[in-house]
Scaffold this motif. Sequence first.
Motif, PDB file in Angstrom:
ATOM      1  N   MET A   1       0.851  -1.198   0.000  1.00 40.29           N
ATOM      2  CA  MET A   1       0.000   0.000   0.000  1.00 40.29           C
ATOM      3  C   MET A   1       0.878   1.236   0.000  1.00 40.29           C
ATOM      4  N   ILE A   2       0.494   2.229  -0.783  1.00 39.59           N
ATOM      5  CA  ILE A   2       1.277   3.456  -0.888  1.00 39.59           C
ATOM      6  C   ILE A   2       1.191   4.230   0.421  1.00 39.59           C
ATOM      7  N   PRO A   3       2.322   4.658   0.979  1.00 39.97           N
ATOM      8  CA  PRO A   3       2.278   5.381   2.258  1.00 39.97           C
ATOM      9  C   PRO A   3       1.478   6.676   2.127  1.00 39.97           C
ATOM     10  N   LEU A   4       0.733   6.980   3.163  1.00 35.84           N
ATOM     11  CA  LEU A   4      -0.016   8.226   3.211  1.00 35.84           C
ATOM     12  C   LEU A   4       0.873   9.361   3.708  1.00 35.84           C
ATOM     13  N   PRO A   5       0.540  10.606   3.338  1.00 34.33           N
ATOM     14  CA  PRO A   5       1.298  11.721   3.899  1.00 34.33           C
ATOM     15  C   PRO A   5       1.104  11.803   5.404  1.00 34.33           C
ATOM     16  N   ALA A   6       2.150  12.211   6.098  1.00 29.03           N
ATOM     17  CA  ALA A   6       2.035  12.386   7.545  1.00 29.03           C
ATOM     18  C   ALA A   6       1.003  13.471   7.833  1.00 29.03           C
ATOM     19  N   VAL A   7       0.108  13.204   8.773  1.00 26.36           N
ATOM     20  CA  VAL A   7      -0.984  14.139   9.057  1.00 26.36           C
ATOM     21  C   VAL A   7      -0.566  15.043  10.211  1.00 26.36           C
ATOM     22  N   THR A   8      -0.081  16.207   9.859  1.00 31.28           N
ATOM     23  CA  THR A   8       0.244  17.219  10.863  1.00 31.28           C
ATOM     24  C   THR A   8      -0.693  18.402  10.757  1.00 31.28           C
ATOM     25  N   GLY A   9      -1.574  18.351   9.770  1.00 37.97           N
ATOM     26  CA  GLY A   9      -2.545  19.396   9.520  1.00 37.97           C
ATOM     27  C   GLY A   9      -3.328  19.023   8.283  1.00 37.97           C
ATOM     28  N   PRO A  10      -4.215  19.887   7.802  1.00 40.70           N
ATOM     29  CA  PRO A  10      -4.984  19.573   6.601  1.00 40.70           C
ATOM     30  C   PRO A  10      -4.085  19.257   5.416  1.00 40.70           C
ATOM     31  N   VAL A  11      -4.529  18.302   4.587  1.00 40.91           N
ATOM     32  CA  VAL A  11      -3.754  17.801   3.457  1.00 40.91           C
ATOM     33  C   VAL A  11      -4.418  18.254   2.163  1.00 40.91           C
ATOM     34  N   ASP A  12      -3.607  18.653   1.188  1.00 41.05           N
ATOM     35  CA  ASP A  12      -4.147  18.983  -0.124  1.00 41.05           C
ATOM     36  C   ASP A  12      -4.754  17.729  -0.743  1.00 41.05           C
ATOM     37  N   PRO A  13      -5.985  17.799  -1.277  1.00 40.06           N
ATOM     38  CA  PRO A  13      -6.614  16.591  -1.821  1.00 40.06           C
ATOM     39  C   PRO A  13      -5.812  15.949  -2.939  1.00 40.06           C
ATOM     40  N   ASP A  14      -5.113  16.747  -3.732  1.00 41.86           N
ATOM     41  CA  ASP A  14      -4.303  16.162  -4.800  1.00 41.86           C
ATOM     42  C   ASP A  14      -3.166  15.324  -4.248  1.00 41.86           C
ATOM     43  N   ASP A  15      -2.660  15.691  -3.067  1.00 46.72           N
ATOM     44  CA  ASP A  15      -1.557  14.935  -2.482  1.00 46.72           C
ATOM     45  C   ASP A  15      -1.997  13.537  -2.049  1.00 46.72           C
TER      46      ASP A  15
ATOM     47  N   VAL B   1      -8.873   6.800   1.171  1.00 48.89           N
ATOM     48  CA  VAL B   1      -7.594   6.569   0.496  1.00 48.89           C
ATOM     49  C   VAL B   1      -6.659   5.903   1.481  1.00 48.89           C
ATOM     50  N   GLY B   2      -6.032   4.800   1.082  1.00 45.87           N
ATOM     51  CA  GLY B   2      -5.162   4.067   1.990  1.00 45.87           C
ATOM     52  C   GLY B   2      -5.923   3.489   3.160  1.00 45.87           C
ATOM     53  N   SER B   3      -7.194   3.169   2.933  1.00 47.98           N
ATOM     54  CA  SER B   3      -8.119   2.644   3.952  1.00 47.98           C
ATOM     55  C   SER B   3      -8.462   3.659   5.033  1.00 47.98           C
ATOM     56  N   VAL B   4      -7.993   4.903   4.887  1.00 45.77           N
ATOM     57  CA  VAL B   4      -8.310   5.985   5.821  1.00 45.77           C
ATOM     58  C   VAL B   4      -9.430   6.832   5.218  1.00 45.77           C
TER      59      VAL B   4
ATOM     60  N   ARG C   1     -17.479 -16.212   5.108  1.00 47.21           N
ATOM     61  CA  ARG C   1     -17.996 -16.119   6.477  1.00 47.21           C
ATOM     62  C   ARG C   1     -18.140 -14.666   6.928  1.00 47.21           C
ATOM     63  N   ALA C   2     -18.729 -13.856   6.036  1.00 41.50           N
ATOM     64  CA  ALA C   2     -19.040 -12.457   6.356  1.00 41.50           C
ATOM     65  C   ALA C   2     -17.811 -11.659   6.773  1.00 41.50           C
ATOM     66  N   GLN C   3     -16.719 -11.855   6.063  1.00 44.67           N
ATOM     67  CA  GLN C   3     -15.507 -11.093   6.360  1.00 44.67           C
ATOM     68  C   GLN C   3     -15.664  -9.655   5.877  1.00 44.67           C
ATOM     69  N   PRO C   4     -15.338  -8.659   6.699  1.00 46.66           N
ATOM     70  CA  PRO C   4     -15.410  -7.275   6.238  1.00 46.66           C
ATOM     71  C   PRO C   4     -14.293  -6.954   5.259  1.00 46.66           C
ATOM     72  N   VAL C   5     -14.611  -6.121   4.284  1.00 43.03           N
ATOM     73  CA  VAL C   5     -13.609  -5.562   3.382  1.00 43.03           C
ATOM     74  C   VAL C   5     -13.878  -4.069   3.294  1.00 43.03           C
ATOM     75  N   VAL C   6     -12.855  -3.249   3.527  1.00 47.00           N
ATOM     76  CA  VAL C   6     -12.997  -1.798   3.463  1.00 47.00           C
ATOM     77  C   VAL C   6     -12.443  -1.335   2.126  1.00 47.00           C
ATOM     78  N   VAL C   7     -13.162  -0.401   1.497  1.00 48.71           N
ATOM     79  CA  VAL C   7     -12.903  -0.057   0.100  1.00 48.71           C
ATOM     80  C   VAL C   7     -12.528   1.409  -0.027  1.00 48.71           C
ATOM     81  N   ASP C   8     -11.413   1.657  -0.720  1.00 41.01           N
ATOM     82  CA  ASP C   8     -11.038   3.019  -1.076  1.00 41.01           C
ATOM     83  C   ASP C   8     -11.952   3.543  -2.172  1.00 41.01           C
ATOM     84  N   ALA C   9     -12.148   4.839  -2.211  1.00 48.59           N
ATOM     85  CA  ALA C   9     -12.860   5.492  -3.311  1.00 48.59           C
ATOM     86  C   ALA C   9     -12.596   6.985  -3.228  1.00 48.59           C
TER      87      ALA C   9
END
Length: 489
Positions: free
Chosen positions: A1-15, A164-167, A239-247
């Motif tokens: 999975m591609i690393p997410l930017p470190a969250v120290t404040g609001p992130v630009d959506p393009d990033d 994005v990135g399951s977040v 067996r009803a396993q959850p899957v979380v989806v990016d979009a």
Amino acid sequence: MIPLPAVTGPVDPDDLVRDYPRPWRIDPTDLAGRVATGRRVIVLDDDPTGTQSVADVPVLTRWEADDLAWAFAQDTPGFFVLTNSRSLAEADAVARGEEVATAVARAAAAAGVDHVLVSRSDSTLRGHFPAEVDVLVRAGADAGRPVDGIVVVPAMIEPGRLTVGSVHWMRTPDGMIPVSHSEFARDATFGYRNADLRDWVAEKTGGRIPRGSVATVTLADLRGGGPDRVAEILSGLTRAQPVVVDAATDDDLRVLVDALLVAEAAGRRFVYRSGPSFVRARLGQSARAPLTAPDLRTGPPDGPDVRTPVPHGLVVVGSHVGLTTRQLDRLRAAGGVTEAELDVPTLLDPARRETHVRDTAAEVADLLGGAADVVLRTSRTLVTGADADESLAIARTVSAAMVDVVAEVAARVRPAWVVAKGGITSSDTATGALGIARAWARGTLLPGIVSVWEPVAGPARGVPYVVFAGNVGDDDGLVAAVSTLRGTR
């Protein structure tokens, strides 16, 4: 999975999406045709705001056999059943889910239709999870149709609720923030700590489903591997396993739906826990332009109507989130409205409640015959209880009073239109105050948000009913919606 930017404040959506491939393209017309030949999609909506991304879809607020038969008889790929379960305590929400799932299964069998259930909930992760999904899993098992996977996809594209990135992220004026950093995560009843959906599932299930047992469909899967890769992941669920989806776009959701159709055609069964945008894609629809004033003209009420028609509309505000308060402030500043207030502390006093409701209803009815649209609102100081259940009970008491006021008003006059601001408020106003049992969700007033219902029958027929969630739109959203409605006169 591609690393997410470190969250120290609001992130630009393009990033957030910069390092991922461009969205995979699925032809919307082709997908709509495949949806039409698949399982019927029944959306159990925990408040009415799930309809705000779709158009020309039936909505039921009851689940009697004749209501469900009517909905199944419409030439649509699916329909909504409004459960209003977010306003209930968890045990009551579970009981209602069991009741509705059973009624839907019987109606589907009578219609000879296979179906799939969507548990539609809040795009900011509030609601009875996992309880409502567990109900549907049990219903499938009891009917001999065991569920293979629980697809969790809360994204709501237009207002910027993206995964994005399951977040799960939300757009703010300053940029994107994890939704756990928002006011919605501090909800008195449905609060949470985690925006990573794997951790959120673990948190909400009390560790019954640990993070490591939650599967993922990432943007890399959706955009790099396309439907084949996503179908491979889905087909591995058991067996009803959850899957979380990016979009992050509607294209991402169409890839998911394409893969789900392949998996379902092969016999796999899923339950969905989603926000509104997935519902639009699963119904084979694409985003449509907002409705204009001429689109909102509907027929007169059924039968003789002794009420006085008035030239102004009614805005019913129950939501207490900061965004709603800011939107209300902008509406005041724009002018053309007058206000009546239900005082929450007075409503919580049994000795004073009835008189306050009666007096407020008389005031609103008189104001609607005047020179401006009317805002009926609760006092803006939020009153909460000692715990989540007590806070929910207070919310129900206040909402019931609001319903009583609007019902008395509607018995005296016929407004030009009604806007209900807030999820529970819009549900209770539709069913308890206006008697809307069947309606069509005709489209939106703002891009992808703020649903307009056309009641099918009864006293509300001919009155555009607007479902406006408390947590969507910018600060001028309420002004924009009301301005469109005013053009109908």
